[in-house]
Structure formats: structure tokens, C-alpha cells
Design a protein around this motif. Structure first.
Motif, short mmCIF file in Angstrom:
data_model
loop_
_atom_site.label_atom_id
_atom_site.label_comp_id
_atom_site.label_asym_id
_atom_site.label_seq_id
_atom_site.Cartn_x
_atom_site.Cartn_y
_atom_site.Cartn_z
N MET A 155 0.83 -1.19 0.00
CA MET A 155 0.00 0.00 0.00
C MET A 155 0.87 1.25 0.00
SD MET A 155 -3.35 -0.65 2.28
CE MET A 155 -2.50 -0.83 3.84
N THR A 156 1.50 1.49 -1.14
CA THR A 156 2.30 2.71 -1.25
C THR A 156 1.89 3.44 -2.51
OG1 THR A 156 3.95 1.40 -2.36
CG2 THR A 156 4.33 1.84 -0.01
N GLY A 157 2.60 4.49 -2.87
CA GLY A 157 2.25 5.25 -4.05
C GLY A 157 1.42 6.47 -3.67
N THR A 158 0.87 7.12 -4.70
CA THR A 158 0.10 8.34 -4.45
C THR A 158 -1.33 8.16 -4.90
OG1 THR A 158 2.07 9.65 -4.84
CG2 THR A 158 -0.01 10.81 -4.99
N LEU A 159 -2.25 8.52 -4.01
CA LEU A 159 -3.67 8.50 -4.34
C LEU A 159 -4.16 9.94 -4.40
CD1 LEU A 159 -6.57 7.31 -4.55
CD2 LEU A 159 -6.58 7.18 -2.04
N ALA A 160 -4.58 10.37 -5.59
CA ALA A 160 -5.13 11.73 -5.71
C ALA A 160 -6.65 11.63 -5.68
CB ALA A 160 -4.67 12.36 -7.03
N ILE A 161 -7.27 12.51 -4.90
CA ILE A 161 -8.74 12.48 -4.80
C ILE A 161 -9.27 13.78 -5.38
CG2 ILE A 161 -10.70 12.30 -3.23
CD1 ILE A 161 -8.88 10.84 -1.27
N ILE A 162 -10.18 13.67 -6.34
CA ILE A 162 -10.77 14.88 -6.92
C ILE A 162 -11.91 15.32 -6.02
CG2 ILE A 162 -11.83 15.93 -8.95
CD1 ILE A 162 -10.47 13.85 -10.68
N GLY A 163 -11.72 16.46 -5.33
CA GLY A 163 -12.73 16.99 -4.41
C GLY A 163 -12.39 16.70 -2.97
N ALA A 164 -12.38 17.77 -2.15
CA ALA A 164 -12.08 17.59 -0.72
C ALA A 164 -13.36 17.62 0.10
CB ALA A 164 -11.09 18.67 -0.25
N GLY A 165 -14.27 16.69 -0.22
CA GLY A 165 -15.51 16.54 0.54
C GLY A 165 -15.36 15.44 1.58
N PRO A 166 -16.49 14.95 2.12
CA PRO A 166 -16.41 13.94 3.18
C PRO A 166 -15.65 12.66 2.80
CG PRO A 166 -18.71 14.43 2.58
CD PRO A 166 -17.86 15.41 1.86
#
Ligand SMILES: Cc1cc2nc3c(=O)[nH]c(=O)nc-3n(C[C@H](O)[C@H](O)[C@H](O)COP(=O)(O)OP(=O)(O)OC[C@H]3O[C@@H](n4cnc5c(N)ncnc54)[C@H](O)[C@@H]3O)c2cc1C
Length: 434
Positions: A1-12
Motif C-alpha cells: 500500500m504505497t504510491g500516491t492516491l489523488a482524490i478529486i474533491g475535498a468533501g467527506p
């Protein structure tokens, strides 16, 4: 579980994943670097700035369904109890205790908080866990080798963010409208902009297009304005009340038996409990107000004529499509929520890759049916997590606030290493993220 996770939107959803990743990291368990790309602000869609509310309307689900709910982690074998315990430090109640509001909330009978209070809670968690937020609007999603390349724009600047996996959140654009620019037609964002500015809406015949939570909040607000009749247009047979008993709620908080149901049973459960239904609190208000009526159908098009907006409606009756025309003084287009809003972002190479995994052209149905246990499109590398489309395959609670603690488990438990390893081997080709 490594690497980068980008999330579109900083909601809940982003806050829930960032919080669990921070706690796991503190426990010494390796997790991906989590980064939220946000065009406005953390929890923007729960404040007037996001265009979906004026911030004063109340949360439909209980606030105890917070970023850790249901506190039944599975992502840290043999240490899940410790993980849940640590996550409680980011709970709704911990927030109330930390901000001196707990006793009052209990004494008032644990009321549903206003959206803006929910936003304050989410920002409190994001601050506490040091959530990594990049300001900017994602305007395209391409692939760069084995990683995602998110083109992000902020003011006049444009940057590219590379990530091993992407999670898409949010309901789409509140600015959409069936007749843009016509003063008798308001988008969701225009409606809430007026409501937040305390502008009174005065009209004889008002129509709200769309069912579900968005329309429910609009109706709740409209009651306080000077309108003679309010028509709600939705494709459903009538305005259903959401079942909020123990058995219905369990489907949302505990998807254990969901995958054992047939596709037809799952669709039926979602139709009864989620799609286009109003919460019982809103229904009580609707019953008490004799200005409301329901019109069944889908709006095919709209024209402005004789100081009215005429809507052409298509309704299925006994297998035949019936076309009717209805005139209104004011139209509120509440149909902007679109779980597929992000599909316009894909570049051709990204689209080709996705269609290869889907085995055909990208449609909403194919995407929904492709979602695996980890809430990502099965067989697609780099990973694309689509919790908003996970209801059908994985459980109806994943697109909303019903089980954010399970959502973060599923996403953080996913195996990003395959693409991450390939990336490290090819790192000379790629820029590191930040
Ligand atoms: C009025 C209203 C009330 C609701 N009430 C409830 C409720 O009580 N309970 C419930 O379970 N669900 C409710 N919902 C459904 C709700 O949308 C989801 O449950 C939940 O908020 C979704 O969280 P999220 O993290 O996916 O997205 P959101 O909270 O919607 O956050 C998405 C974020 O993405 C940002 N964004 C959008 N596009 C881009 C882009 N291109 N680039 C960068 N950033 C972008 C937005 O600014 C926003 O901050 C409600 C929805 C509405 C509209």
C-alpha cells in the motif's frame, strides 16, 4: 500500500480516506500518500460557496455517520480495534467535545446539524490530520505511462499532478441549467446564491425539476418564499418517502450481504431507499404544505414564451410515451447532480484504456457493473476509484455518507503496488508529485 492516491474533491469522502490514512501511518502501517485536489475549499459543497446549499439546511443522515462510521475497520489485520479507537478521535462527537458543543447538542436531543456545521466538522478533521490539499480545478484526466496525469487549473495557472491512483468524488456541477441565461430559469447554484443573499423569491407557479436530496433541500427552502404553487417533476411514479427503519438503514451501513443479492434485487432496494426519494423529515413538511404537487415525467426541452417557461414532458404510460406541455413562471433546475460528471474529463488515451477494461464503450451502466470490492474499475491500471458509482455492485451506502469508514477501508486496502512498482522502475520518466 504505497504510491500516491489523488482524490478529486475535498468533501467527506476525501476527508474520510485522508483521516484513516493518517491514523494508519501513525500506527506504522504503510499507506499511500493521499492528496485532495479541490477547486474551492474543504467541504465546499456543504456551504453556500459550493452552490448546493445555503449552509442552513439540515443534514438528512445522522451526524454520527461521520468519517469513521461504522467503526468496524478491517484494513489493519490484528490491529483493527486499535485503528477504530484512534479513528474515534476524529468522530463527530469528538469534534463537539473539542469545540465545547457536546453537552448542548445532547441536551437539545442530538439534532441534525446544519450543512455549514457539518462542513465545520469536516474541516476540523482535515486540519487535525494535516490533509494534503492542492487548490485547483481538475480539467482533464490523462495517462502518463502507468500513472494518471491530472491537469489542474487555478486562476490562470495550469499544473499536472501525477498519481498512481485517482478517486473521483462529488455530484458534478451545480451551475447546469436547462435554459442558461434566462432569468426565469435558475440552476441549483443560482437558486442557493439567491437564498444565501436573503433574496425573496416571488412567483405564482414554480417548478422544481428533479427528485432526491438536492430537490428536497430546494423545496425545504422554497416553503419560506412567496410562491403560490410548487410542482415537483421527477420520473418516479410519486414522491416516495425514504425507508429509514433499522432494516433499510442496515443495507447502507453494512453491505456484507449485498453482493449475494441478484442485480434485480439490488436495483429494487436502491430504488426504494435511495434514488429520487425524500427523507421523512422533508415529506412531513411537504404533507403540511398544500402548495406542492407532483408531476411524473422527464423534461425533454424548455422554451421561453409569453412570460412563461414551457416545459415539454415525456411520460411513460402503459408502454407508450406521452408528451405534454406545461407553463411555469419560474423553473428551478434541480437535476444537476450527475454521477457521471467526470467522464468529460478523460483524454482520448485515458478513454481508450478504460474502454479496454470495460470491454466496450464507456456507459454509466458498464462503469457501475465494473466496480470491484475496492470500489475501483476492475482490471483497470492505474486504479480509478469511483465510490459514487459503487452502489449497485458494492452497497448503497458507498456513494453517500452512510459508511465512510468502510469506504476508506476498501480504498486504502486496495493494491496500488503493481502500478507503483512499475512507476518506481520507470521513475526517470516521471516527475514526482510534490
Ligand atoms: C443538498 C444536499 C444534501 C445532502 N444531504 C445528504 C445527507 O444528509 N446524507 C447523505 O448521505 N448524503 C447527502 N447528500 C449527498 C452527498 O452529496 C453525498 O452524500 C456526499 O456529500 C458526497 O461526498 P463527496 O465527498 O463525494 O462530495 P462533496 O461533498 O460533494 O465534495 C465534492 C468536492 O469536489 C469539488 N470539486 C468538484 N469538481 C471538481 C474538480 N473538477 N476539481 C477539483 N475539485 C472539484 C467540490 O468543490 C467539492 O468540494 C446531500 C447532497 C446534497 C446536494
Amino acid at each position: 500500500m504505497t504510491g500516491t492516491l489523488a482524490i478529486i474533491g475535498a468533501g467527506p469522502k476525501a476527508v474520510a480516506v485522508a483521516a484513516k490514512a493518517a491514523v494508519l501511518r501513525d500506527m506504522g502501517i504503510p499507506v499511500p500518500q493521499v492528496l485532495a485536489v479541490e477547486r474551492t475549499a474543504v467541504a465546499a459543497n456543504w456551504q453556500s460557496s459550493g452552490g448546493w446549499t445555503d449552509g442552513n439546511h439540515r443534514l438528512g443522515t445522522g451526524p454520527e455517520k461521520d468519517v469513521g462510521f461504522p467503526y468496524r475497520s478491517t484494513v489493519a489485520p490484528r490491529r483493527n480495534a486499535e485503528l477504530d479507537d484512534a479513528m474515534l478521535r476524529h468522530s463527530w462527537q469528538a469534534h463537539l467535545v473539542a469545540t465545547g458543543q457536546f453537552a448542548e447538542w445532547v441536551d437539545r436531543g442530538r439534532p441534525a446539524p446544519a450543512h455549514r456545521k457539518w462542513a465545520q466538522y469536516l474541516r476540523w478533521v482535515a486540519d487535525n490530520v494535516g490533509m494534503d490539499v492542492v487548490r485547483g480545478e481538475v480539467t482533464s484526466m490523462g495517462v502518463d505511462g502507468s500513472r494518471w496525469a491530472l491537469r489542474t487549473e487555478m486562476d490562470t495557472e495550469s499544473t499536472t499532478i501525477n498519481a498512481d491512483a485517482v478517486m473521483v468524488t462529488g455530484p458534478g456541477q451545480a451551475e447546469r441549467s436547462i435554459l442558461p441565461g434566462n432569468p426565469r430559469v435558475l440552476s441549483i447554484a443560482q437558486f442557493w446564491h439567491r437564498a444565501s443573499a436573503h433574496e425573496r423569491i416571488t412567483a405564482e407557479r414554480v417548478v422544481v425539476i428533479g427528485g432526491g436530496e438536492t430537490a428536497a433541500a430546494i423545496l425545504n427552502e422554497l416553503f419560506a418564499h412567496r410562491v403560490s404553487t410548487i410542482t415537483v417533476i421527477s420520473p418516479q411514479v410519486t414522491l416516495f418517502t425514504r425507508g429509514e427503519g433499522f432494516f433499510e438503514n442496515t443495507l447502507f451501513s453494512d453491505p456484507t450481504n449485498w453482493s449475494g443479492l441478484t442485480l434485480a434485487e439490488r436495483r429494487d432496494a436502491i430504488a426504494r431507499t435511495d434514488r429520487g426519494v425524500f427523507s421523512s423529515r422533508v415529506q412531513d413538511a411537504l404533507l403540511a404544505d398544500d402548495r406542492i404537487r407532483h408531476l411524473r415525467g422527464r423534461v425533454a426541452h424548455a422554451v421561453a414564451r409569453d412570460e412563461q417557461i414551457r416545459l415539454t414532458l415525456h411520460t411513460d404510460r402503459a408502454g407508450e410515451s406521452l408528451e405534454t406541455v406545461h407553463g411555469f413562471d419560474l423553473v428551478i433546475d434541480g437535476s444537476g447532480a450527475d454521477a457521471l460528471w467526470f467522464t468529460d474529463l478523460f483524454t482520448q488515451d485515458a478513454l481508450d484504456l478504460i474502454e479496454l477494461s470495460l470491454g466496450g464503450p464507456m456507459t454509466g451502466e458498464r462503469l457501475q457493473e465494473s466496480i470491484g470490492y475496492d470500489l475501483a474499475v476492475e482490471g483497470l491500471s492505474p486504479k480509478l476509484f469511483l465510490p459514487n458509482l459503487s452502489g449497485l455492485n458494492q452497497g448503497p451506502g458507498f456513494p453517500n455518507l452512510s459508511c465512510l469508514g468502510l469506504l476508506s477501508d476498501r480504498v486504502l486496502g486496495a493494491d496500488l503496488t503493481e502500478s507503483a512498482d512499475r512507476n518506481s522502475r520507470r521513475s526517470h520518466e516521471h516527475q514526482p508529485l510534490r
